[in-house]
Motif scaffolding. Sequence first.
Motif, short mmCIF file in Angstrom:
data_model
loop_
_atom_site.label_atom_id
_atom_site.label_comp_id
_atom_site.label_asym_id
_atom_site.label_seq_id
_atom_site.Cartn_x
_atom_site.Cartn_y
_atom_site.Cartn_z
N ASP A 116 12.56 -8.78 -7.19
CA ASP A 116 11.35 -8.32 -7.87
C ASP A 116 10.38 -7.60 -6.94
OD1 ASP A 116 12.18 -9.37 -10.26
OD2 ASP A 116 11.24 -11.33 -9.91
N GLU A 117 10.56 -7.77 -5.63
CA GLU A 117 9.63 -7.12 -4.70
C GLU A 117 10.32 -6.85 -3.37
OE1 GLU A 117 6.38 -9.89 -4.41
OE2 GLU A 117 7.22 -10.79 -2.60
N MET A 118 9.69 -5.97 -2.58
CA MET A 118 10.19 -5.66 -1.25
C MET A 118 9.01 -5.24 -0.39
SD MET A 118 11.77 -1.84 -1.74
CE MET A 118 11.95 -1.63 0.01
N THR A 119 9.21 -5.22 0.92
CA THR A 119 8.18 -4.76 1.84
C THR A 119 8.67 -3.47 2.49
OG1 THR A 119 7.44 -7.01 2.28
CG2 THR A 119 6.81 -5.33 3.86
N HIS A 120 7.88 -2.43 2.34
CA HIS A 120 8.24 -1.12 2.89
C HIS A 120 7.07 -0.59 3.70
CE1 HIS A 120 8.73 3.39 2.53
NE2 HIS A 120 9.85 3.01 3.14
N LEU A 121 7.28 -0.37 5.00
CA LEU A 121 6.23 0.09 5.92
C LEU A 121 5.02 -0.84 5.89
CD1 LEU A 121 6.35 3.94 5.22
CD2 LEU A 121 7.43 2.68 7.07
N GLY A 122 5.29 -2.13 5.77
CA GLY A 122 4.22 -3.12 5.78
C GLY A 122 3.49 -3.27 4.47
N ILE A 123 3.93 -2.57 3.42
CA ILE A 123 3.28 -2.64 2.11
C ILE A 123 4.23 -3.32 1.13
CG2 ILE A 123 2.24 -1.30 0.24
CD1 ILE A 123 1.77 0.93 2.28
N ARG A 124 3.75 -4.35 0.46
CA ARG A 124 4.59 -5.09 -0.49
C ARG A 124 4.63 -4.34 -1.83
NH1 ARG A 124 3.75 -10.40 -3.37
NH2 ARG A 124 1.67 -10.42 -2.48
N ARG A 125 5.83 -3.97 -2.24
CA ARG A 125 6.02 -3.28 -3.51
C ARG A 125 6.53 -4.29 -4.54
NH1 ARG A 125 3.35 1.53 -2.91
NH2 ARG A 125 3.91 2.46 -0.91
N ASN A 126 5.78 -4.48 -5.62
CA ASN A 126 6.09 -5.49 -6.62
C ASN A 126 6.25 -4.81 -7.97
OD1 ASN A 126 5.70 -7.65 -8.63
ND2 ASN A 126 5.24 -8.91 -6.84
N ASN A 127 7.33 -5.13 -8.69
CA ASN A 127 7.57 -4.45 -9.97
C ASN A 127 6.84 -5.09 -11.14
OD1 ASN A 127 9.01 -6.78 -10.40
ND2 ASN A 127 11.00 -5.79 -10.62
N THR A 128 6.14 -6.19 -10.90
CA THR A 128 5.38 -6.83 -11.98
C THR A 128 3.88 -6.81 -11.73
OG1 THR A 128 5.68 -9.00 -10.90
CG2 THR A 128 7.28 -8.36 -12.60
#
Length: 412
Positions: free
Chosen positions: A67-79
Motif C-alpha cells: 500500500d505504500e513505499m518510500t521514494h527519495l525519503g518521501i512516503r508514497r501512500n495509495n490511501t
Amino acid sequence: MMILSQTPFELQALLSLITEYANNECYTIHPEKTTIVPFNLKSNSQKEAIKEIKPWTTNSKNIPVEDEMTHLGIRRNNTDQNAVIEDRLKLARKTLYALAGAGLHGFNGLPVKTCLKIYNAYVIPRALYGLETVKASETAKKKLNTFHKYSLRCMLGLPDWTAIPALYLLTGQLPILIQLDVKILNFIRSLMATQPARDIILRQYCTKSKNSHSMVNLFTEKLYHYNLPSILDIYKFKPEKKQWKKLVDEAVTKKFRKEIKEQAREYSTLKYLSHDFEKQPHPVVQSVENTRQVTRSVVKSMLITDTYPLLKNRKKMKKSENDTCPLCLTKPEDIEHFLLTCPTLDDVRKKYTRMLNSMLLNIPTIIGLLDSREAKKINPKINTDSLEKISKDYIFALHIRRTEVMRSNEKT
C-alpha cells in the motif's frame, strides 16, 4: 529509481529491461527495497484484479505489492495522500526538540535572531522537504501552520494568546504555507526548464479541466494567486533561475505585506507595533547581542504585543477582576500608566529620563519606548540600536521594581 506504467504487461517489460541492464553492468537490484504500489484504483474490482495478476518479477524473484513505499525519503501512500506531511511534521518536531537543549527556545535561551537562523537552517527544510510534489488537504496544511506558529512563539517567549500577525512582524518570517508556495513556484520553473517535463505540463495545461486533480491546476492556481506569469508564458519565455526566484520572492512578499497589514489592524493589542512587514527581524529582536539581553527582549516583546500581565489585560479575560494599579492604587494599570505615569515607579524613571529625552526629540515617548521602527519613521536620524538598548533596560527596570513591590504587598 521509480518506474510508472498503466498496464501490468508494460510494467513487467520495464522491469525486465532494468534487470537486463543491471546484470550487464554487474550491480544488484535490492529485492527488499523493490516494491509495487498501485495508485488511483477507483473500484474494488480493480483492487481484486491486481491481486489475481501473476506476480511481477525481477531475476525470477517475485516483487511484493504493497500500500505504500518510500521514494527519495518521501512516503508514497495509495490511501492517505497526507501521510507524507505527517512524516515531515514528526521529523520537524524531533529536530526542534533536539535543538531546544542547546538553547532554541525563548526567555532564557539563545538570542531570537540566532534561534531563527538555526530554525531556518535545520527545521524548516525538514518540515517542507518534498511537499512541493504533494497536493495536501486543508487539514494537513493547518497542522503544518500550527507547528510553525508554535515554534515562533517558543523562540519569542510569548504566550499562546499572542496575536498571530505579531509573530511574523517580530521575526520577519513568512508563514510556512507561503514558504511552501515559494517552493512550489520555484518547482514549476524547474520542471519547465527540462524536457520532456515542460511539454507534458503544457499538454496537461491545455487539456485538463478545472475540476481535474492534476498538479497543473495547482500550479495554475498558485501563479494566478501571486499575479505571476502563466504556465504558457513560462513555456514561451523560459525565465532564468535567478531572475525567476527574484520575481517570486518580490511577488510573494508584496502580497503578504499587504495581507498582514490588513490583519494587524483588526487587533487592538497591536496598536503599539509597526504593521509594516520586513523580511528581517524587528529591532526589538535584531538588537539582542547576548543571552543577558534575551530576557529584556522578551519583556519588551510582551509589552509591544500587549500580552504583559497588567491588570488592564487581565480584566479583559476576567471581567469581574479589578484593574486598579496594585502599586499606586489610583488609576487603571495599562501600558501607558505602567511606562509613564505610575508614581510608585518614578524613582526608576529618573535614572533614564535624561537619556530618553535626548533621544526622543519630536517623538512620542510611548512610541519611542515600544517600537523603534516607528520612531525611525518620525526621525530617520535616530540610532535604533541605541534606542533599543536604553528602552529595554528602562522597561526591564520597571518590570523588576513592579515585581518586587507586588511580592512585598502579597507578604503583608
